[in-house]
Write a protein that holds these residues in place. Structure first.
Motif, PDB file in Angstrom:
ATOM      1  N   LYS A   1       5.605   3.548 -15.529  1.00 57.97           N
ATOM      2  CA  LYS A   1       5.246   3.793 -14.129  1.00 57.97           C
ATOM      3  C   LYS A   1       5.843   5.083 -13.587  1.00 57.97           C
ATOM      4  O   LYS A   1       5.176   5.855 -12.907  1.00 57.97           O
ATOM      5  CB  LYS A   1       5.689   2.614 -13.265  1.00 57.97           C
TER       6      LYS A   1
ATOM      7  N   THR B   1       4.033   8.078 -14.947  1.00 58.92           N
ATOM      8  CA  THR B   1       2.685   8.129 -14.377  1.00 58.92           C
ATOM      9  C   THR B   1       2.736   8.700 -12.959  1.00 58.92           C
ATOM     10  O   THR B   1       1.913   9.552 -12.589  1.00 58.92           O
ATOM     11  CB  THR B   1       2.060   6.721 -14.350  1.00 58.92           C
TER      12      THR B   1
ATOM     13  N   VAL C   1      -0.553   3.952 -11.538  1.00 60.18           N
ATOM     14  CA  VAL C   1       0.833   3.488 -11.629  1.00 60.18           C
ATOM     15  C   VAL C   1       0.871   1.986 -11.917  1.00 60.18           C
ATOM     16  O   VAL C   1       1.768   1.496 -12.625  1.00 60.18           O
ATOM     17  CB  VAL C   1       1.590   3.822 -10.323  1.00 60.18           C
ATOM     18  N   ASP C   2      -0.127   1.252 -11.406  1.00 54.64           N
ATOM     19  CA  ASP C   2      -0.240  -0.181 -11.708  1.00 54.64           C
ATOM     20  C   ASP C   2      -0.939  -0.429 -13.043  1.00 54.64           C
ATOM     21  O   ASP C   2      -1.191  -1.585 -13.411  1.00 54.64           O
ATOM     22  CB  ASP C   2      -1.009  -0.890 -10.590  1.00 54.64           C
ATOM     23  N   ASN C   3      -1.280   0.659 -13.743  1.00 53.38           N
ATOM     24  CA  ASN C   3      -1.859   0.631 -15.090  1.00 53.38           C
ATOM     25  C   ASN C   3      -3.226  -0.051 -15.147  1.00 53.38           C
ATOM     26  O   ASN C   3      -3.555  -0.732 -16.125  1.00 53.38           O
ATOM     27  CB  ASN C   3      -0.903  -0.034 -16.093  1.00 53.38           C
TER      28      ASN C   3
ATOM     29  N   VAL D   1       4.264   5.653  -4.672  1.00 51.69           N
ATOM     30  CA  VAL D   1       4.413   5.616  -6.131  1.00 51.69           C
ATOM     31  C   VAL D   1       5.875   5.791  -6.562  1.00 51.69           C
ATOM     32  O   VAL D   1       6.162   5.949  -7.747  1.00 51.69           O
ATOM     33  CB  VAL D   1       3.504   6.664  -6.821  1.00 51.69           C
TER      34      VAL D   1
END
Length: 381
Positions: A185, A188, A231-233, A333
């Motif tokens: 995270k 990213t 960021v939450d993939n 983020v």
């Protein structure tokens, strides 16, 4: 006159790395140096490509002596590795560090008169194209796969050298979001904010024009809607960021950047601060500083970032709205808000002078000075 330089070929989307063997064979390449950083090798990311090379019977050797902020020594040892192996092309797998190292290696191999890496700083008058480079990004931020820029650290002088050369652009970019799915995270977020910085600085730089504006505004839009999900993939977030950062690179590579990057580079050289984190922290403050020199452009930045009611705002209101939208995204983020935990007050004079001397500074929309950059650093403390 305006000039635009892009890759000969680029591939986009899930599974794009499968096109690599055909590109290698189609270009008559037989021995490939695979440049990738040690962590990507350790965690099996590099193997996603080398397995494809193995299946296709393509000969290669791995070069992984690459630091997060690659050094002159990394480049020099890479050049020797390339020559000793007898390679005729490079696959660069990674973020900016792997690709920047590969670009410098590729330029020096075909332009041996620039064997002194320091001679490449700025706009070097090389005569020959780099050896063929196929660039495979594993982060969604630097866009090094589509730019004519690379950055090498001079460890002796604690400074980063920005090198600009149309001959260094990779012939092929392979932008496969699956190669980015293992990014943590924090990385990213940092690389994503780097991409947003590229888009915003490229949009307001002195060299900006209608064609580059088109790319940058679209990049701001795509990055703004995608980064939180990346960021939450999520699959959609990763795909959006893979595209958005590439679009930003298509633009800024051809028109330049500004003092956000000038101020971020010495932080990486002196403290090894991740480049995206430094950019993200500095960006809102420099946007506020630059606002008087940007005309109506912050109106369109705000709209691209999804701010509503922009058409009814005054100049001051939409400029503030654009800056606030950047701050909110950065906060969402998980980027730090200031440089308190990074910068030592006694280093500010060195940082300010380094930023002023940086190759990105002349592109800033507002003319600046060492004294003004000093005050910007202080305001971020």
């Amino acid at each position: 006159m305006n000039r635009f330089v892009l890759n000969e070929t680029s591939y986009h989307g899930s599974g794009a790395v499968k096109a690599i063997p055909d590109e290698i064979k189609g270009r008559g390449l037989t021995k490939i140096l695979v440049a990738s950083d040690p962590d990507l090798v350790k965690f099996g990311v590099t193997q996603k490509v080398t397995d494809i090379l193995d299946e296709a019977g393509i000969e290669y050797k791995l070069y992984s002596d690459i630091k997060p902020n690659p050094t002159i020594e990394n480049v020099q040892s890479g050049v020797e590795f390339y020559k000793e192996y007898g390679a005729d092309g490079i696959i660069a797998i990674g973020g900016g560090s792997s690709m920047d190292t590969a670009k410098a290696i590729g330029i020096i191999v075909n332009n041996p008169e620039f064997a002194d890496v320091r001679s490449l700083e700025g706009v070097a008058p090389t005569k020959c194209k780099s050896v063929p480079i196929i660039a495979v990004p594993t982060t969604a931020g630097t866009a090094a796969e589509v730019t004519i820029n690379y950055v090498i650290t001079d460890s002796e002088k604690n400074r980063k050298m920005v090198c600009v050369d149309v001959h260094d652009i990779p012939v092929v970019a392979v932008v496969d979001p699956d190669m980015m799915s293992t990014m943590p995270k924090g990385l990213t977020a940092a690389t994503g904010m780097d991409a947003l910085t590229h888009a915003i600085e490229g949009y307001i730089t002195k060299g900006a024009w209608e064609l580059s504006d088109m790319f940058h505004l679209k990049a701001i839009e795509v990055i703004s809607r995608s980064l939180r999900d990346a960021v939450d993939n999520t699959k959609e977030g990763r795909e959006g960021m893979a595209l958005g950062q590439y679009i930003a690179g298509m633009g800024f590579s051809n028109v330049g950047l500004g003092i956000v990057h000038s101020m971020a580079h010495p932080l990486g050289a002196l403290y090894d601060t991740p480049h995206g984190v430094a950019n993200a922290i500095i960006l809102p403050t420099v946007m506020e500083y630059n606002a008087p020199a940007t005309g109506e452009k912050y109106k369109y930045i705000a709209k691209a970032m999804g701010v509503e009611g922009v058409e009814d705002m005054s100049v001051d209101e939409y400029r503030k709205a654009a800056i606030d939208a950047v701050k909110q995204l950065s906060e969402d983020v998980g980027i730090p808000a200031d440089l308190k935990e990074i910068v030592k007050a006694e280093d500010i004079p060195f940082l300010a002078q380094s930023a002023f001397d940086d190759a990105c500074r002349p592109g800033n929309p507002r003319d600046t000075s060492v004294e003004e950059i000093t005050e910007l650093y202080k305001s971020l403390m």
